[in-house]
Scaffold this active site. Structure first.
Site, PDB file in Angstrom:
ATOM      1  N   CYS A 132       0.833  -1.210   0.000  1.00 26.43           N
ATOM      2  CA  CYS A 132       0.000   0.000   0.000  1.00 26.43           C
ATOM      3  C   CYS A 132       0.863   1.253   0.000  1.00 26.43           C
ATOM      4  CB  CYS A 132      -0.927  -0.018   1.209  1.00 26.43           C
ATOM      5  SG  CYS A 132      -2.000   1.433   1.313  1.00 26.43           S
ATOM      6  N   CYS A 135      -0.404   4.202   2.001  1.00 30.95           N
ATOM      7  CA  CYS A 135      -0.243   4.064   3.454  1.00 30.95           C
ATOM      8  C   CYS A 135       1.198   4.312   3.873  1.00 30.95           C
ATOM      9  CB  CYS A 135      -0.575   2.647   3.927  1.00 30.95           C
ATOM     10  SG  CYS A 135      -2.062   1.972   3.272  1.00 30.95           S
ATOM     11  N   ASP A 136       2.114   3.703   3.154  1.00 31.70           N
ATOM     12  CA  ASP A 136       3.483   3.602   3.655  1.00 31.70           C
ATOM     13  C   ASP A 136       4.499   4.427   2.871  1.00 31.70           C
ATOM     14  OD1 ASP A 136       2.357   1.841   5.424  1.00 31.70           O
ATOM     15  OD2 ASP A 136       2.829   0.080   4.233  1.00 31.70           O
TER      16      ASP A 136
END
Lengths: 311, 109
Positions: A132, A135-136
Site C-alpha cells: 500500500c 499508506c506507507d
C-alpha cells in the site's frame, strides 16, 4: 429461527451494490464483512474511472455505497466465515461468534494481494515491504523504492510514489505492461520512474529494514543488486474463496465460476465482483456484478417459491 | 473516537505506555492511511472488551515521528502490544476483529 432472505458475504463495491438492490426488493439482507466495508476501494487514493463521478477518494465513495445500502434496509455485521453448509432451509453461515441462517447467499469476498514468495518478503513485511503506497510511501520520502508488477495497481502505486520518493524502479517480469494506456503514459513521462524490464525479484535484503533487492534478468540470466529502502508488491490478486470448497465450483486459480446471471454451481449461491472468475476487477464491473447477482437472487427466490412472485 | 481509546504522544509515551503496569496496545496510524481507518472499529471494540485488563491507544506517526522511528515503524497500521515497557507482539497491516482478539488473548489471562 431468524432467517435472512439473503446474506451477502463481503462489503466491498460488489456486495454493497447487491445490498442496495436486495434492500429495495424488500428482501431481508445481511452484509457480513470480515474487516471493513469498502474492500480494496479503501486502499485506493483516488478514483477517476467510475462513471458519473469525475474524481473522488476511494474511502468517500465507499461511505456513500454503505449509506445507500443501509438506507434501503440492509443490515451490517462483522465476522469471518469459518464454515458454510446447506441445511433444510437454505444455508448456515458460521463465523467466529455467530451462526446465521439464510435462504440464499451472494459471495462478494473479493481478492487479496498476492505475495511473491521470495526470501525476505515475509521477514521484512512492515519494515519496507508493503502492498500500500498511499499508506506507507511517506516513510520513504526522498528515498529509493521499487514497485513489483506491470498492471494497473503497480503503475498506480509508482505514480503515487514518484511525487514522494527520489527514485522509483518498476520491476516487471515481461517487456510490456498490462496497465491502462493512460497510466503507462503517466509513468513513462515521469523523470524519476525507471523500468527494469524482463526482471524478476529473487530476494529482499535487510536486517531490521529493507536495504536492497537482488534481481535477475530472465532474458540474459544476469543477476544484480539494487540498493533501496522499500519494495511495494503489486503482482496481482488471489481470490478469497477457500471457505467455498467443496460446495462451489472454482476455476484453476480459485476464482468462482458463474453464469452470466452470477449463479454458481450451488443452488441459491450467487457471486459478484473480484472473486468471480473472469472478472475485470474494476469498481464499475463489480457494481454491475452485484446488481446482477441481486436481481438473480430475487428471481431465484421467486422461482423456488420462497418469496411470493411479483405479479 | 471511543472514550476508552487513549491518544499517545511523545510527551505521554513514557508514563502511559512504558511505565504502565497493565499491558498496552498501541495502534500506529496516520490520517492518510485507508487501512488504518479500516481497523478503527475493531480497535475500539478491543478497548471495550478488555477494559481494565488492557490499555488501548493510538499514536499518530505524522505528529510523533520520533516514537514511530524508535520502534522502526515503516508500515501502517502497525499494532504493538507492550508488557512492562517491552514489545511483546507486533502485527502489521489490516486485521479482522477475530485476529486482533486472538492476538490480545495470547498475552492476557
Amino acid at each position: 429461527m431468524d432467517i435472512y432472505k439473503t446474506i451477502i458475504i463481503g462489503g466491498g463495491p460488489a456486495g454493497l451494490a447487491a445490498a442496495i438492490y436486495t434492500g429495495r426488493a424488500r428482501l431481508r439482507t445481511l452484509v457480513l464483512e470480515k474487516v471493513a466495508t469498502g474492500g480494496q476501494l479503501l486502499l485506493t487514493d483516488y478514483v477517476e474511472n467510475y462513471p458519473g463521478i469525475l474524481q473522488t477518494e476511494g474511502g468517500r465513495l465507499m461511505e456513500t455505497f454503505l449509506e445507500q445500502a443501509q438506507k434501503f434496509g440492509a443490515e451490517l455485521a462483522y465476522g469471518e466465515v469459518h464454515d458454510l453448509r446447506p441445511n433444510a432451509d437454505g444455508y448456515e453461515i458460521v463465523t467466529g461468534e455467530e451462526t446465521y441462517h439464510t435462504l440464499s447467499i451472494i459471495v462478494a469476498t473479493g481478492s487479496s494481494h498476492r505475495h511473491i514468495g521470495v526470501p525476505g518478503e515475509k521477514e521484512l513485511w512492515g519494515k519496507g515491504v508493503s502492498v500500500c503506497a498511499t499508506c506507507d510511501g511517506a516513510f520513504f520520502k526522498d528515498q529509493i523504492v521499487a514497485v513489483i508488477g506491470g498492471g494497473d495497481s503497480a503503475l498506480t502505486e509508482a505514480i503515487f510514489l514518484k511525487n514522494l520518493c527520489r527514485q522509483v524502479y518498476i520491476i516487471h517480469r515481461r517487456d510490456e505492461l498490462r496497465a491502462e494506456q493512460i497510466l503507462q503514459e503517466r509513468a513513462i513521462a515521469a523523470s524519476n520512474i525507471s523500468f527494469c524490464w524482463n526482471t524478476v525479484l529473487e530476494e529482499i535484503v535487510g536486517e531490521k529494514e529493507v536495504t536492497s533487492v537482488r534481481v535477475k534478468n530472465v532474458k540474459t540470466g544476469e543477476r544484480s543488486e539494487i540498493a533501496l529502502s522499500a519494495v511495494f508488491v503489486a503482482i496481482g490478486m488471489t481470490p478469497n474463496s477457500g471457505f467455498l470448497r467443496p460446495l462451489v465450483k472454482l476455476d484453476e486459480n480459485g476464482f468462482v465460476l458463474a453464469t452470466h446471471q452470477m449463479a454458481t454451481s450451488a443452488p441459491g449461491i450467487f457471486v459478484a465482483g473480484d472473486v468471480r472468475s473472469a472478472s475485470y476487477r474494476q469498481i464499475a464491473t463489480s457494481v454491475g456484478d452485484g446488481v446482477t447477482a441481486a436481481m438473480s437472487v430475487e428471481l431465484w427466490l421467486e422461482n423456488s417459491g420462497l418469496i411470493p412472485a411479483l405479479k | 473516537m471511543s472514550a476508552n481509546v487513549k491518544t499517545f504522544t511523545s510527551d505521554n509515551w513514557d508514563g502511559e505506555v512504558l511505565k504502565s503496569t497493565t499491558p498496552v496496545l498501541v495502534d500506529f496510524w496516520a490520517s492518510w492511511c485507508g487501512p488504518c481507518r479500516m481497523i478503527v472499529p475493531h480497535v475500539e471494540a478491543l478497548a471495550e472488551k478488555y477494559l481494565g485488563k488492557l490499555v488501548v491507544g493510538k499514536l499518530n506517526v505524522d505528529e510523533n515521528p520520533n516514537v514511530s522511528g524508535q520502534y522502526g515503524i515503516r508500515g501502517i497500521p502497525t499494532l504493538l502490544l507492550f508488557k512492562n515497557g517491552k514489545v511483546a507482539e507486533q502485527v502489521v497491516g489490516v486485521q479482522s476483529k477475530e485476529q486482533l482478539a486472538k492476538m490480545v488473548d495470547r498475552h492476557i489471562s
